[in-house]
Design an enzyme around this catalytic site. Structure first.
Site, PDB file in Angstrom:
ATOM      1  N   LYS A 155       0.848  -1.192   0.000  1.00  0.00           N
ATOM      2  CA  LYS A 155       0.000   0.000   0.000  1.00  0.00           C
ATOM      3  C   LYS A 155       0.882   1.241   0.000  1.00  0.00           C
ATOM      4  O   LYS A 155       1.830   1.343   0.811  1.00  0.00           O
ATOM      5  CB  LYS A 155      -0.902  -0.003   1.237  1.00  0.00           C
ATOM      6  CG  LYS A 155      -1.905  -1.149   1.252  1.00  0.00           C
ATOM      7  CD  LYS A 155      -2.983  -0.967   0.187  1.00  0.00           C
ATOM      8  CE  LYS A 155      -4.149  -1.910   0.420  1.00  0.00           C
ATOM      9  NZ  LYS A 155      -5.224  -1.716  -0.577  1.00  0.00           N
ATOM     10  N   ASP A 179      -0.360  -0.614  -4.584  1.00  0.00           N
ATOM     11  CA  ASP A 179      -1.735  -0.097  -4.584  1.00  0.00           C
ATOM     12  C   ASP A 179      -1.754   1.281  -3.939  1.00  0.00           C
ATOM     13  O   ASP A 179      -1.496   1.420  -2.748  1.00  0.00           O
ATOM     14  CB  ASP A 179      -2.659  -1.054  -3.811  1.00  0.00           C
ATOM     15  CG  ASP A 179      -4.125  -0.688  -3.953  1.00  0.00           C
ATOM     16  OD1 ASP A 179      -4.435   0.352  -4.569  1.00  0.00           O
ATOM     17  OD2 ASP A 179      -4.975  -1.455  -3.452  1.00  0.00           O
ATOM     18  N   GLU A 205      -2.032  -0.514  -8.812  1.00  0.00           N
ATOM     19  CA  GLU A 205      -3.477  -0.459  -8.671  1.00  0.00           C
ATOM     20  C   GLU A 205      -3.939   0.952  -8.343  1.00  0.00           C
ATOM     21  O   GLU A 205      -3.366   1.611  -7.476  1.00  0.00           O
ATOM     22  CB  GLU A 205      -3.846  -1.388  -7.498  1.00  0.00           C
ATOM     23  CG  GLU A 205      -4.975  -2.326  -7.780  1.00  0.00           C
ATOM     24  CD  GLU A 205      -5.264  -3.155  -6.530  1.00  0.00           C
ATOM     25  OE1 GLU A 205      -4.456  -4.040  -6.213  1.00  0.00           O
ATOM     26  OE2 GLU A 205      -6.289  -2.911  -5.887  1.00  0.00           O
ATOM     27  N   ASP A 230      -9.317  -0.381  -9.521  1.00  0.00           N
ATOM     28  CA  ASP A 230     -10.055  -1.008  -8.423  1.00  0.00           C
ATOM     29  C   ASP A 230     -11.258  -0.121  -8.074  1.00  0.00           C
ATOM     30  O   ASP A 230     -12.393  -0.413  -8.480  1.00  0.00           O
ATOM     31  CB  ASP A 230      -9.130  -1.233  -7.218  1.00  0.00           C
ATOM     32  CG  ASP A 230      -9.841  -1.828  -6.009  1.00  0.00           C
ATOM     33  OD1 ASP A 230     -11.073  -2.014  -6.064  1.00  0.00           O
ATOM     34  OD2 ASP A 230      -9.178  -2.100  -4.984  1.00  0.00           O
ATOM     35  N   LYS A 252     -14.306  -7.273  -6.697  1.00  0.00           N
ATOM     36  CA  LYS A 252     -14.518  -7.747  -5.317  1.00  0.00           C
ATOM     37  C   LYS A 252     -15.997  -8.048  -5.111  1.00  0.00           C
ATOM     38  O   LYS A 252     -16.852  -7.271  -5.555  1.00  0.00           O
ATOM     39  CB  LYS A 252     -14.094  -6.665  -4.306  1.00  0.00           C
ATOM     40  CG  LYS A 252     -12.637  -6.287  -4.386  1.00  0.00           C
ATOM     41  CD  LYS A 252     -12.303  -5.146  -3.447  1.00  0.00           C
ATOM     42  CE  LYS A 252     -10.835  -4.754  -3.628  1.00  0.00           C
ATOM     43  NZ  LYS A 252     -10.502  -3.505  -2.940  1.00  0.00           N
TER      44      LYS A 252
HETATM   45 MG    MG Z   1      -7.055  -1.873  -4.289  1.00  0.00          MG
END
Ligand code: MG
Length: 339
Positions: A155, A179, A205, A230, A252
């Site tokens: 992240k 991400d 991402e 995303d 997701k």
């Molecule tokens: Mg993500």
């Protein structure tokens, strides 16, 4: 009439989980169960404020849905269509119902979900293990602790992004995915992603805010690392718009109404030559296992939400040397952990 019940559950993160938008120590989720003829199917909602949900909205939705499920759990398309007519959005509440229905019909038929879907359990991908935002040295320490995972998802979206990746690369030769969770501007993203090029990054991402498709396109035209959407990819209609802007999409269950709709999204994404990733929120092994059953259809998995919590009430999918291993009990194949 199918009977549905819901109960809240607080999943406790092993360490506070920070992304570019904020930090969490607990994920307040909801477990639902649907009963029919002596069988029980289980589902889970992991509501995100970012997508307009909370435990309260999930519980209110389940109450709203309760009289509208009909009496045949096999009519999942009809049921999910009806829930969309009753109320727009609220994707994780719908995902919990959808998941519980698949668990229920799998149990009634005596087959695991992957088999119900005609999928080969040997074709599951490796999953990444996520490292939340922290100081570069702490993130490097966490990368060392996670050395059994061949893929790390890092992240970013901080002032230290380059230092973070440098520190992790120094201690790890894992595949690295990055991400930014909407944390950069297009200009920052282009500069940062090009600076990351020497560190062997598999993809990046969601560099910029969800609505900024022009930004995604600009970035993609100016960097060599693949870009995955995303937050920009929630509804099935988002996919054709994204096809010219990114290399792939991260789907997701919790942001897109569950298994029924995510299956459609996978195929629409393929029709647009997009790579497909299956991701998650902070979820117990219940919802993570539901998503894992779909992974023989995708290129990348980031199904580690259950690995980041201390009080997982279920066991189902396992991660063996990084690879997802599906359970073969009927339905989702998930069991409650004793004690
Ligand atoms: Mg993500």
């Amino acid at each position: 009439m199918l009977h549905i019940d819901a109960k809240p559950i607080d999943l406790k993160l092993s360490t506070p989980f920070r992304i570019s938008r904020g930090v969490q120590a607990i994920s307040p989720n909801v477990i639902v169960q649907i009963n029919s003829n002596g069988y029980t199917g289980y589902g889970e909602a992991s509501p995100s404020e970012y997508y307009g949900e909370s435990v309260e909205t999930v519980l209110a939705c389940i109450t709203l849905f309760a009289g509208n499920l009909g009496d045949d759990p096999f009519l999942i398309e009809d049921i999910m269509g009806r829930l969309d007519e009753i109320i727009r959005l609220h994707p994780s509440a719908k995902a919990a119902v959808d998941m519980a229905l698949y668990d229920l019909i799998g149990k009634i038929l005596g087959v695991p979900l992957y088999k119900l879907l005609g999928l080969n359990p040997k074709h599951t991908p490796y999953t990444s293990f996520t490292i939340g935002i922290d100081t570069p040295s702490n993130m490097a320490k966490k990368a060392l602790v996670a050395r059994d995972y061949p893929i790390l998802k890092i992240k970013v979206g901080t002032r230290n992004d380059l230092a973070i990746i440098e520190a992790i690369r120094e201690v790890s030769s894992a595949i690295i995915r990055v991400d930014a969770n909407t944390g950069w501007t297009p200009k920052e993203a282009i500069r940062m992603i090009n600076a990351l090029a020497p560190y062997n990054i598999e993809f990046v991402e969601q560099p910029v805010p969800a609505h900024d498709l022009a930004g995604l396109k600009l970035i993609r035209e100016n960097v060599a690392i693949p870009i995955i959407a995303d937050e920009s990819c929630v509804a099935i209609e988002d996919i054709p718009r994204l096809a010219e802007c990114v290399d792939g999409v991260n789907l997701k269950l919790m942001k897109s109404n569950g298994i029924t709709n995510v299956l459609k999204m996978i195929h629409v994404a393929r029709a647009h030559n997009l790579r497909v990733m299956l991701g998650c929120m902070i979820e117990s092994s219940l919802a993570i296992t539901a998503a894992a059953h779909l992974t023989p259809l995708v290129d990348y998995a980031d199904l580690d939400g259950n690995l980041l919590i201390d009080n997982d009430p279920y066991e189902g999918v396992r991660v063996v040397n990084g690879k997802l291993e599906l359970p073969d009990a009927p339905g989702l194949g998930v069991r409650a952990v004793q004690g």
